[in-house]
Scaffold this motif. Structure first.
Motif, PDB file in Angstrom:
ATOM      1  N   ARG A   1       0.852  -1.197   0.000  1.00 30.61           N
ATOM      2  CA  ARG A   1       0.000   0.000   0.000  1.00 30.61           C
ATOM      3  C   ARG A   1       0.878   1.234   0.000  1.00 30.61           C
ATOM      4  NH1 ARG A   1      -3.529  -2.256   4.948  1.00 30.61           N
ATOM      5  NH2 ARG A   1      -4.357  -4.071   3.884  1.00 30.61           N
TER       6      ARG A   1
ATOM      7  N   ASN B   1      -2.714  -7.198  -3.937  1.00 31.40           N
ATOM      8  CA  ASN B   1      -1.703  -6.342  -3.322  1.00 31.40           C
ATOM      9  C   ASN B   1      -2.209  -5.750  -2.012  1.00 31.40           C
ATOM     10  OD1 ASN B   1       0.160  -6.807  -5.310  1.00 31.40           O
ATOM     11  ND2 ASN B   1      -0.318  -4.955  -6.451  1.00 31.40           N
ATOM     12  N   TYR B   2      -3.509  -5.438  -1.942  1.00 30.14           N
ATOM     13  CA  TYR B   2      -4.095  -4.854  -0.737  1.00 30.14           C
ATOM     14  C   TYR B   2      -4.283  -5.920   0.349  1.00 30.14           C
ATOM     15  CZ  TYR B   2      -6.766  -1.592   2.069  1.00 30.14           C
ATOM     16  OH  TYR B   2      -7.166  -0.765   3.081  1.00 30.14           O
TER      17      TYR B   2
ATOM     18  N   ARG C   1      -5.610  -7.867  -9.386  1.00 31.77           N
ATOM     19  CA  ARG C   1      -4.213  -7.800  -8.953  1.00 31.77           C
ATOM     20  C   ARG C   1      -4.027  -6.767  -7.837  1.00 31.77           C
ATOM     21  NH1 ARG C   1      -0.567  -7.853 -14.333  1.00 31.77           N
ATOM     22  NH2 ARG C   1       1.087  -7.817 -12.774  1.00 31.77           N
ATOM     23  N   ALA C   2      -4.758  -5.643  -7.923  1.00 28.33           N
ATOM     24  CA  ALA C   2      -4.660  -4.622  -6.876  1.00 28.33           C
ATOM     25  C   ALA C   2      -5.256  -5.136  -5.557  1.00 28.33           C
ATOM     26  CB  ALA C   2      -5.363  -3.345  -7.317  1.00 28.33           C
TER      27      ALA C   2
ATOM     28  N   ARG D   1      -3.583   3.180  -0.632  1.00 22.66           N
ATOM     29  CA  ARG D   1      -4.065   2.599  -1.882  1.00 22.66           C
ATOM     30  C   ARG D   1      -3.139   1.487  -2.336  1.00 22.66           C
ATOM     31  NH1 ARG D   1      -3.910   7.894  -5.560  1.00 22.66           N
ATOM     32  NH2 ARG D   1      -1.746   7.574  -4.955  1.00 22.66           N
ATOM     33  N   SER D   2      -3.700   0.560  -3.119  1.00 28.43           N
ATOM     34  CA  SER D   2      -2.895  -0.462  -3.778  1.00 28.43           C
ATOM     35  C   SER D   2      -3.026  -0.265  -5.274  1.00 28.43           C
ATOM     36  CB  SER D   2      -3.368  -1.859  -3.411  1.00 28.43           C
ATOM     37  OG  SER D   2      -2.921  -2.177  -2.128  1.00 28.43           O
ATOM     38  N   TYR D   3      -1.905  -0.489  -5.990  1.00 29.13           N
ATOM     39  CA  TYR D   3      -1.857  -0.239  -7.424  1.00 29.13           C
ATOM     40  C   TYR D   3      -1.539  -1.521  -8.169  1.00 29.13           C
ATOM     41  CZ  TYR D   3       0.132   1.169 -11.895  1.00 29.13           C
ATOM     42  OH  TYR D   3       0.409   1.271 -13.225  1.00 29.13           O
ATOM     43  N   ALA D   4      -2.112  -1.664  -9.358  1.00 30.56           N
ATOM     44  CA  ALA D   4      -1.773  -2.784 -10.237  1.00 30.56           C
ATOM     45  C   ALA D   4      -2.140  -2.424 -11.664  1.00 30.56           C
ATOM     46  CB  ALA D   4      -2.505  -4.050  -9.810  1.00 30.56           C
TER      47      ALA D   4
ATOM     48  N   TRP E   1      -6.065   1.721  -9.192  1.00 31.05           N
ATOM     49  CA  TRP E   1      -5.811   1.973  -7.775  1.00 31.05           C
ATOM     50  C   TRP E   1      -7.045   1.547  -7.000  1.00 31.05           C
ATOM     51  CZ3 TRP E   1      -4.122   5.064 -11.656  1.00 31.05           C
ATOM     52  CH2 TRP E   1      -2.751   5.392 -11.659  1.00 31.05           C
TER      53      TRP E   1
ATOM     54  N   ARG F   1      -4.483   0.934 -15.653  1.00 33.52           N
ATOM     55  CA  ARG F   1      -3.767   1.209 -14.403  1.00 33.52           C
ATOM     56  C   ARG F   1      -4.839   1.414 -13.344  1.00 33.52           C
ATOM     57  NH1 ARG F   1      -0.037   6.127 -15.503  1.00 33.52           N
ATOM     58  NH2 ARG F   1      -1.989   6.943 -16.295  1.00 33.52           N
TER      59      ARG F   1
END
Length: 167
Positions: free
Chosen positions: A37, A126-127, A122-123, A42-45, A57, A55
């Motif tokens: 994060r 990541n989160y 994917r985000a 936020r998480s990005y992918a 978030w 892209r």
């Protein structure tokens, strides 16, 4: 005579090479994967589908989707496309708990919706890394490799021949 031991993981193999004995019945525990994060939480992918790249978030919120500065209901007018981008949240049982901000370019609307869905999945991983098995089982983490076949010379399209004329 030396005692024979079996290595069940790379850690066991490392200990065998270094000469330290493996403790019987103990299995090395995998360290929990830390969430990725940024400073704003936020998480990005990035996601992809056909020629589209998104892209994405993902941040905690009330379920608002913003795609290229527009609400999802306006950008993806067809309900099927809106349903497609909501699937990762429904499968992960996180519906209306995250806000999504996405920028998507290339391809058509269907490919863009697929790219946003891939990016959201994917985000989310990541989160919350523990959602990976659920989303992977549903097939949302795999990038669909299908793309338009190239046009060949001597053909009207990729495979279609020109119309035959007898005279």
């Amino acid at each position: 005579m030396s005692e024979q031991t079996t290595a069940t993981s790379l850690a066991d193999l490392k200990s065998l090479v270094q000469g330290t004995p493996i403790a019987a019945g103990t299995e090395p525990s995998a360290a929990p994967i830390a969430p990725k994060r940024d400073a704003q939480g936020r998480s990005y992918a990035t996601g992809g589908r056909k020629e589209s790249v998104a892209r994405v978030w993902v941040m905690p919120g009330k379920g608002a989707y913003t795609i290229n500065g527009k609400p999802a209901t306006q950008y993806f007018a067809r309900p099927v496309l809106r349903m497609l981008i909501a699937q990762p949240f429904l499968v992960a049982d996180r519906y209306q708990t995250f806000d999504v901000v996405a920028t998507v370019a290339g391809g058509g609307l269907s490919g863009q919706a697929g790219a946003v869905r891939h990016g959201i999945s994917r985000a989310l991983v990541n989160y919350e890394p523990e959602l990976r098995s659920i989303l992977k089982k549903a097939g949302f983490l795999t990038r669909d490799p299908r793309a338009v076949e190239r046009k060949k010379y001597g053909k009207a399209k990729a495979r279609r021949s020109f119309q035959f004329s007898k005279r």
